[in-house]
Design an enzyme around this catalytic site. Structure first.
Site, PDB file in Angstrom:
ATOM      1  N   GLU A  30      -2.494  65.097  85.958  1.00 19.19           N
ATOM      2  CA  GLU A  30      -1.760  64.534  84.828  1.00 19.19           C
ATOM      3  C   GLU A  30      -1.447  63.081  85.173  1.00 19.19           C
ATOM      4  O   GLU A  30      -0.772  62.815  86.166  1.00 19.19           O
ATOM      5  CB  GLU A  30      -0.453  65.287  84.592  1.00 19.19           C
ATOM      6  CG  GLU A  30      -0.595  66.779  84.380  1.00 19.19           C
ATOM      7  CD  GLU A  30       0.746  67.480  84.446  1.00 19.19           C
ATOM      8  OE1 GLU A  30       1.773  66.841  84.130  1.00 19.19           O
ATOM      9  OE2 GLU A  30       0.772  68.657  84.837  1.00 19.19           O
ATOM     10  N   ARG A  74      -5.725  67.233  77.497  1.00 16.16           N
ATOM     11  CA  ARG A  74      -4.570  67.050  76.618  1.00 16.16           C
ATOM     12  C   ARG A  74      -4.142  65.594  76.652  1.00 16.16           C
ATOM     13  O   ARG A  74      -3.943  65.011  77.726  1.00 16.16           O
ATOM     14  CB  ARG A  74      -3.410  67.947  77.061  1.00 16.16           C
ATOM     15  CG  ARG A  74      -2.196  67.895  76.147  1.00 16.16           C
ATOM     16  CD  ARG A  74      -1.092  68.811  76.636  1.00 16.16           C
ATOM     17  NE  ARG A  74       0.155  68.579  75.899  1.00 16.16           N
ATOM     18  CZ  ARG A  74       1.363  68.662  76.425  1.00 16.16           C
ATOM     19  NH1 ARG A  74       1.510  68.971  77.703  1.00 16.16           N
ATOM     20  NH2 ARG A  74       2.434  68.436  75.692  1.00 16.16           N
ATOM     21  N   TYR A  76      -1.281  62.906  75.092  1.00 19.18           N
ATOM     22  CA  TYR A  76       0.009  62.903  74.410  1.00 19.18           C
ATOM     23  C   TYR A  76       0.830  61.693  74.831  1.00 19.18           C
ATOM     24  O   TYR A  76       0.500  60.985  75.794  1.00 19.18           O
ATOM     25  CB  TYR A  76       0.787  64.195  74.673  1.00 19.18           C
ATOM     26  CG  TYR A  76       0.961  64.569  76.123  1.00 19.18           C
ATOM     27  CD1 TYR A  76       2.175  64.409  76.783  1.00 19.18           C
ATOM     28  CD2 TYR A  76      -0.101  65.122  76.839  1.00 19.18           C
ATOM     29  CE1 TYR A  76       2.340  64.780  78.107  1.00 19.18           C
ATOM     30  CE2 TYR A  76       0.044  65.501  78.170  1.00 19.18           C
ATOM     31  CZ  TYR A  76       1.266  65.322  78.797  1.00 19.18           C
ATOM     32  OH  TYR A  76       1.417  65.683  80.107  1.00 19.18           O
ATOM     33  N   ASP A  78       4.195  60.601  76.348  1.00 17.49           N
ATOM     34  CA  ASP A  78       5.229  61.209  77.170  1.00 17.49           C
ATOM     35  C   ASP A  78       6.543  60.445  77.040  1.00 17.49           C
ATOM     36  O   ASP A  78       6.610  59.365  76.442  1.00 17.49           O
ATOM     37  CB  ASP A  78       4.771  61.249  78.626  1.00 17.49           C
ATOM     38  CG  ASP A  78       5.519  62.285  79.454  1.00 17.49           C
ATOM     39  OD1 ASP A  78       6.103  63.206  78.866  1.00 17.49           O
ATOM     40  OD2 ASP A  78       5.520  62.166  80.687  1.00 17.49           O
ATOM     41  N   GLU A  84      -0.193  59.672  78.211  1.00 19.44           N
ATOM     42  CA  GLU A  84      -0.501  60.581  79.315  1.00 19.44           C
ATOM     43  C   GLU A  84      -1.726  61.425  78.982  1.00 19.44           C
ATOM     44  O   GLU A  84      -1.900  61.879  77.856  1.00 19.44           O
ATOM     45  CB  GLU A  84       0.687  61.486  79.631  1.00 19.44           C
ATOM     46  CG  GLU A  84       0.423  62.436  80.790  1.00 19.44           C
ATOM     47  CD  GLU A  84       1.681  63.043  81.395  1.00 19.44           C
ATOM     48  OE1 GLU A  84       1.551  63.940  82.240  1.00 19.44           O
ATOM     49  OE2 GLU A  84       2.800  62.608  81.028  1.00 19.44           O
ATOM     50  N   THR A  87      -5.908  66.384  82.498  1.00 16.64           N
ATOM     51  CA  THR A  87      -7.315  66.774  82.478  1.00 16.64           C
ATOM     52  C   THR A  87      -7.466  68.248  82.122  1.00 16.64           C
ATOM     53  O   THR A  87      -6.584  69.066  82.362  1.00 16.64           O
ATOM     54  CB  THR A  87      -8.003  66.546  83.835  1.00 16.64           C
ATOM     55  OG1 THR A  87      -7.420  67.424  84.812  1.00 16.64           O
ATOM     56  CG2 THR A  87      -7.883  65.111  84.292  1.00 16.64           C
ATOM     57  N   TRP A 459      -3.012  75.662  76.193  1.00 15.38           N
ATOM     58  CA  TRP A 459      -3.811  75.944  77.385  1.00 15.38           C
ATOM     59  C   TRP A 459      -4.349  77.374  77.400  1.00 15.38           C
ATOM     60  O   TRP A 459      -5.433  77.621  77.927  1.00 15.38           O
ATOM     61  CB  TRP A 459      -2.982  75.699  78.648  1.00 15.38           C
ATOM     62  CG  TRP A 459      -2.615  74.274  78.866  1.00 15.38           C
ATOM     63  CD1 TRP A 459      -1.377  73.717  78.725  1.00 15.38           C
ATOM     64  CD2 TRP A 459      -3.485  73.202  79.255  1.00 15.38           C
ATOM     65  NE1 TRP A 459      -1.419  72.369  79.007  1.00 15.38           N
ATOM     66  CE2 TRP A 459      -2.698  72.027  79.331  1.00 15.38           C
ATOM     67  CE3 TRP A 459      -4.852  73.117  79.541  1.00 15.38           C
ATOM     68  CZ2 TRP A 459      -3.226  70.786  79.688  1.00 15.38           C
ATOM     69  CZ3 TRP A 459      -5.383  71.878  79.893  1.00 15.38           C
ATOM     70  CH2 TRP A 459      -4.578  70.736  79.955  1.00 15.38           C
TER      71      TRP A 459
END
Length: 504
Positions: A30, A74, A76, A78, A84, A87, A459
């Site tokens: 991340e 993902r 987004y 943050d 952010e 993976t 997820w």
């Protein structure tokens, strides 16, 4: 054994029932990026404004700033206006490297579009995305590592063996940072200068469930995104964001080997630290590796000694470690051919601490590359390390722009090594990892967007929204095929009468 189909979970290749050897592991990164808008050296928009602009195409298309991309990662916004990328689930070292780099490219594409929008609105300026860990206000943001580990390993045992490795790991994979002490800051009692790690001064505990207020080295929040009776997610938040692929490979690859040894019950030395936070800050400023740190046993050890011991254990482990399976030309796990260069580079970095000459690794290790760059400029121009021009060089090293970022300039000049080819990165931008659950998510999202189906994705779940929709749970992160998902995708041609969404 056919772990790709989901018939079995990952590979207990050798070892005993109590101490299996896992050579296939789900993992991910991340990465939070710093962001700023600058024109002629002056900031134009604040971070909140430029982040909203960055994500405006995403919000316009998907009605959310929190989405899964078609490569199953993902994306987004943050806390703190930081873009952010998390993976997709990866199960080999080089696969993870490719998706980490693909994340950089995807957010840079958004930055380029934002610059075009600024120009058309008469504001202008560059949008800088910085893959670093600190800003000028003293805030820190992270690069978090996630590793799926066996639930059989006791957390206390794991932390006592892993923390000494993580605290001293900055020797081999720190990103480097210029630091100027300020009152009330963690660095107030240290001198101005260069340090190996960007994150060392921002850690406050060895292990806890916090993430920001009392930031730990290991976060214990238990969200495995898998069968919680079998697995836990090890969430490591101490690591620096690396620009160098070789440094990232060393960071992840060395951790993989240490985790394998811990899970298998391999005999590792007891270096449990008396005070991890004091140790990590002292070590960050010592380029000899000889700072003595106190152990709980009452003895002392040096970070170089600790890393030497882990490295020697990894060398021995790799000699006897079983190979993962290779199916249709794809590794299900990290093979020796990817880990052998990691162990070799690990040893060379430690050799440099012995000699004091880091030139043998000055194209491969981020902090060494950056230190050489900064000291070279300071020497040529007679600058003190507190000079603001050097601080700008420090930041520009982490600019992910392919033409403007200093690390990328060095790479084009042959002064920074790489592992991946451009084709591997492009493929990772467009396609999900083929060997994990991410493959299902990627296929599902691609089909949903082609047919205009409204969906909800996370997820462990895929859902087609609406009266005639359906939902599938995906608890096995190692399964890249699922007949229920195939049926859902086949049904989309008849259901695609709404706008596609992909909310995380």
């Amino acid at each position: 054994m056919s772990p790709v189909t989901g018939e079995e979970t990952p590979a207990e290749q050798q070892g005993t029932a109590d101490n299996p050897v896992y050579v296939r592991r789900i993992m991910g990164l991340e990465t939070e990026y710093g962001i700023t808008n600058v024109l002629d050296g002056t900031r134009r928009l604040g971070p909140d404004e430029v982040s909203r602009l960055l994500f405006s195409p995403i919000v316009e298309k998907y009605r959310s700033s929190n989405i899964f991309t078609e490569n199953a990662s993902r994306l987004y916004l943050d806390v703190g206006a930081h873009p952010e990328i998390a993976t997709a689930e990866c199960d080999s070292l080089h696969q993870l490297l490719a998706y980490d780099r693909a994340g950089d490219e995807l957010v840079q594409q958004l930055a380029s579009r934002a610059e075009e929008e600024l120009a058309s609105n008469g504001i202008g300026g560059n949008v800088f995305l910085l893959k670093n860990n600190t800003d000028s206000m003293g805030n820190s943001y992270g690069c978090h590592e996630n590793y799926l580990i066996s639930r059989n390993v006791l957390l206390k045992h794991l932390s006592s063996q892993l923390l000494p490795f993580l605290v001293t790991r900055q020797l081999i994979c720190g990103a480097g940072k210029l630091t100027i002490p300020s009152p009330g800051a963690p660095n107030e009692n240290f001198e101005a200068g260069f340090m190996m790690s960007q994150r060392a001064d921002y850690m406050w505990e060895g292990i806890s469930s916090a993430t920001t207020r009392s930031r730990p080295i290991i976060n214990t929040r238990d969200e495995p995104h898998a069968d919680s009776s079998k697995y836990r997610r090890l969430h490591v938040i101490v690591g620096d964001s690396n620009m160098s692929e070789t440094t990232t490979a060393l960071k992840i690859g060395s951790a993989l080997l240490v985790l394998e040894m811990i899970e298998a019950g391999a005999e590792l030395p007891n270096y449990e630290l008396a005070n991890e936070i004091r140790a990590i800050r002292d070590i960050a400023r010592d380029f000899t590796g000889l700072t003595e740190v106190k152990l709980r046993s009452g003895e002392t050890a040096t970070p170089l000694e600790i890393q030497r011991t882990f490295h020697a254990a990894a060398v021995h482990w790799l000699e006897h470690r079983p190979e993962p399976e290779c199916v249709d030309g794809r590794w299900l796990g990290t093979p020796r051919e990817q880990l052998a260069p990691v162990v070799e580079l690990w040893g060379r970095v430690l050799d440099c601490f012995e000699t004091g000459d880091f030139s043998p690794v000055d194209t491969e290790i981020d902090w060494v590359i950056k230190k050489k760059l900064l000291h070279g400029m300071a020497s040529r121009h007679g600058l003190e390390m507190t000079d603001p021009r050097l601080a700008q060089i420090d930041l520009r090293y982490h600019d992910i722009h392919p033409a403007r970022g200093l690390f990328n300039v060095l790479k084009r000049r042959g002064q920074a090594a790489s592992i991946l080819g451009e084709e591997q990165i492009r493929e990772a931008m467009d396609q999900a990892p083929a060997t994990t659950r991410a493959a299902l998510r990627g296929r599902f999202l691609t089909a949903a967007r082609e047919h205009g189906c409204a969906t909800t994705v996370d997820w462990m779940r895929l859902k087609i929204n609406g009266e005639f929709g359906s939902e599938v749970a995906l608890p096995n992160p190692f399964a890249a095929t699922d007949p229920q998902v195939d049926e859902m995708i086949a049904s989309m041609a008849d259901l695609g009468d709404t706008d596609a969404t992909a909310r995380g």
